[in-house]
Design a protein around this motif. Structure first.
Motif, mmCIF file in Angstrom:
data_model
loop_
_atom_site.group_PDB
_atom_site.id
_atom_site.type_symbol
_atom_site.label_atom_id
_atom_site.label_comp_id
_atom_site.label_asym_id
_atom_site.label_seq_id
_atom_site.Cartn_x
_atom_site.Cartn_y
_atom_site.Cartn_z
ATOM 1 N N ALA A 167 87.954 137.811 99.790
ATOM 2 C CA ALA A 167 88.364 137.161 98.512
ATOM 3 C C ALA A 167 87.292 136.362 97.593
ATOM 4 O O ALA A 167 87.426 135.516 96.370
ATOM 5 N N LEU A 168 85.819 136.778 97.315
ATOM 6 C CA LEU A 168 84.715 136.646 96.576
ATOM 7 C C LEU A 168 85.401 137.442 95.457
ATOM 8 O O LEU A 168 85.137 137.152 94.262
ATOM 9 N N ARG A 205 91.553 148.035 103.399
ATOM 10 C CA ARG A 205 91.418 148.019 102.426
ATOM 11 C C ARG A 205 90.815 146.759 101.612
ATOM 12 O O ARG A 205 90.301 147.525 100.268
ATOM 13 N N LEU A 206 91.025 145.895 101.654
ATOM 14 C CA LEU A 206 90.879 145.136 100.742
ATOM 15 C C LEU A 206 88.532 145.298 100.213
ATOM 16 O O LEU A 206 88.482 144.578 99.668
ATOM 17 N N MET A 207 88.471 145.245 101.970
ATOM 18 C CA MET A 207 86.427 145.506 101.828
ATOM 19 C C MET A 207 86.398 146.524 100.932
ATOM 20 O O MET A 207 85.163 145.767 99.808
ATOM 21 N N ASP A 208 87.210 147.457 100.404
ATOM 22 C CA ASP A 208 86.749 148.364 99.847
ATOM 23 C C ASP A 208 86.629 148.005 97.959
ATOM 24 O O ASP A 208 85.796 148.455 96.957
ATOM 25 N N ARG A 209 87.260 147.370 97.428
ATOM 26 C CA ARG A 209 87.563 146.655 96.450
ATOM 27 C C ARG A 209 86.578 145.641 96.685
ATOM 28 O O ARG A 209 85.920 145.866 95.242
ATOM 29 N N PHE A 210 86.034 144.551 97.579
ATOM 30 C CA PHE A 210 85.055 143.900 97.288
ATOM 31 C C PHE A 210 84.074 144.523 96.884
ATOM 32 O O PHE A 210 82.885 144.303 96.134
ATOM 33 N N LEU A 211 83.310 145.528 97.782
ATOM 34 C CA LEU A 211 82.087 146.206 97.253
ATOM 35 C C LEU A 211 82.175 147.072 96.170
ATOM 36 O O LEU A 211 80.822 147.096 95.969
ATOM 37 N N ASP A 212 83.420 147.397 95.448
ATOM 38 C CA ASP A 212 82.586 147.462 94.278
ATOM 39 C C ASP A 212 83.449 146.686 93.105
ATOM 40 O O ASP A 212 82.899 147.494 91.574
#
Length: 336
Positions: A167-168, A205-212
């Motif tokens: 969410a960040l 799925r959403l954590m992959d976007r966060f790490l990128d």
């Protein structure tokens, strides 16, 4: 003979020096002072590493998670032993990514890991500070860095667990202060690399976007641990713990009914896992209470102890029906 007051005097002088240095740069002096006073306190004794391993092993399911935690702890122990023999340590980050759907044990394992780090001498206190976007991101410019710093300060010498960390990473097309929280977090992870461990958690799925979302983010986290959904047998075991802890038991045929109820929901991001099992249990207590409350007057007062402890198939089915999860096969049976 040494005077004990000399130690007190030296301690106060040291604190005074640190106060003058710490407050000269401005900032939140009350929070800074609280941190300095806390650093002088002796940490409370905690469980041993062996006790923590036993607690980890006692968790239902999570076999792959347990294996990865044991491997991480063993690696850190070996590196500590190498350092004692003047051998070079392999530089690795202790920050972690937990990937999994809700209620798969991520917070519980994070708390155990924090205590394991303390037991190994890597963290002084080994406490867990759990937080989400609301605890890090402000509503106007400048507030986010302050909120993030305060959260980090509370977690020093322990673990900062950021749930739903994805969410960040807000959409790029609109102004969002989550990026400021990430930048502050990255800087403090380096500033306090010997006093802070950060665990970020959320849907795979959403954590992959966060790490990128930030070029330096993925490299700060050494390992990713995947928390699988619980199987039906594991949810049965979890519900069995709820029953035993509260002195309830299942009536004749109710275990098979419970199995059907727990197997009914489709697994995925919307599945509640252990939270779903707890909801069914708590709803079944309500339906049992309504069933028993239909016994009026003396009959209710004359109930045997065992009757107050038993959950029947009908209680479980009514509980599942109440949250829209009644199994189809059982529904047709009970409506005959």
């Amino acid at each position: 003979m040494p005077n004990p007051l000399d130690d007190v005097t030296r301690g106060l002088r040291h604190l005074g020096d640190r106060l003058r240095v710490g407050t000269s740069g401005g900032g939140d002096r009350a929070d800074w002072l609280a941190d300095q006073l806390d650093s002088l306190r002796k940490p409370e004794p905690g469980p041993t590493l062996e006790e923590l391993h036993a607690e980890l092993d006692a968790l239902v399911g999570l076999e792959t998670v347990k294996e990865q935690v044991r491997a991480l702890v063993a690696f850190l122990q070996v590196q500590a032993a190498r350092a004692e023999h003047n051998l070079p340590e392999v530089a690795t980050s202790q920050h972690l990514v937990f990937l999994g759907n809700p209620s798969t044990g991520k917070t519980t394992v994070a708390r155990l890991l924090a205590q394991m780090y303390r037991a190994m001498g890597l963290l002084r206190k080994g406490h867990l500070v759990e937080i989400d976007r609301a605890g890090l991101v402000g509503q106007y410019v400048g507030l986010t860095a302050i909120k993030t710093d305060r959260a980090i300060r509370r977690a020093l010498d322990g673990v900062l667990f950021i749930d739903e960390a994805y969410a960040l990473a807000g959409p790029e097309e609109r102004l969002d202060f989550g990026a400021e929280a990430i930048e502050t977090l990255l800087k403090r992870m380096e500033d306090y690399r010997h006093r802070l461990v950060v665990i970020v958690a959320g849907y795979p799925r959403l954590m992959d976007r966060f790490l990128d979302s930030n070029p330096g983010l993925r490299s700060r986290f050494a390992r990713e641990i995947v928390f699988p959904d619980y199987s039906t047998d594991e949810l049965l075991a979890i519900t069995g713990k709820f029953l035993a802890e509260n002195q309830y038991r299942l009536g004749e045929g109710a275990e098979e009914t419970l199995r059907r109820v727990l197997a009914n929901p489709q697994r995925g991001e919307g599945f509640g896992n252990a939270r779903f099992a707890r909801t069914i249990f708590e709803q079944a207590l309500n339906t049992q209470a309504l069933r028993l409350a239909d016994l009026q007057g003396a009959r209710l007062a004359d109930l045997e102890r065992d009757e107050l402890m038993v959950l029947r198939s009908e209680d479980l089915l009514a509980a599942a029906r109440g949250i829209g999860e009644e199994p189809e096969l059982r529904r047709s049976f009970w409506r005959r």
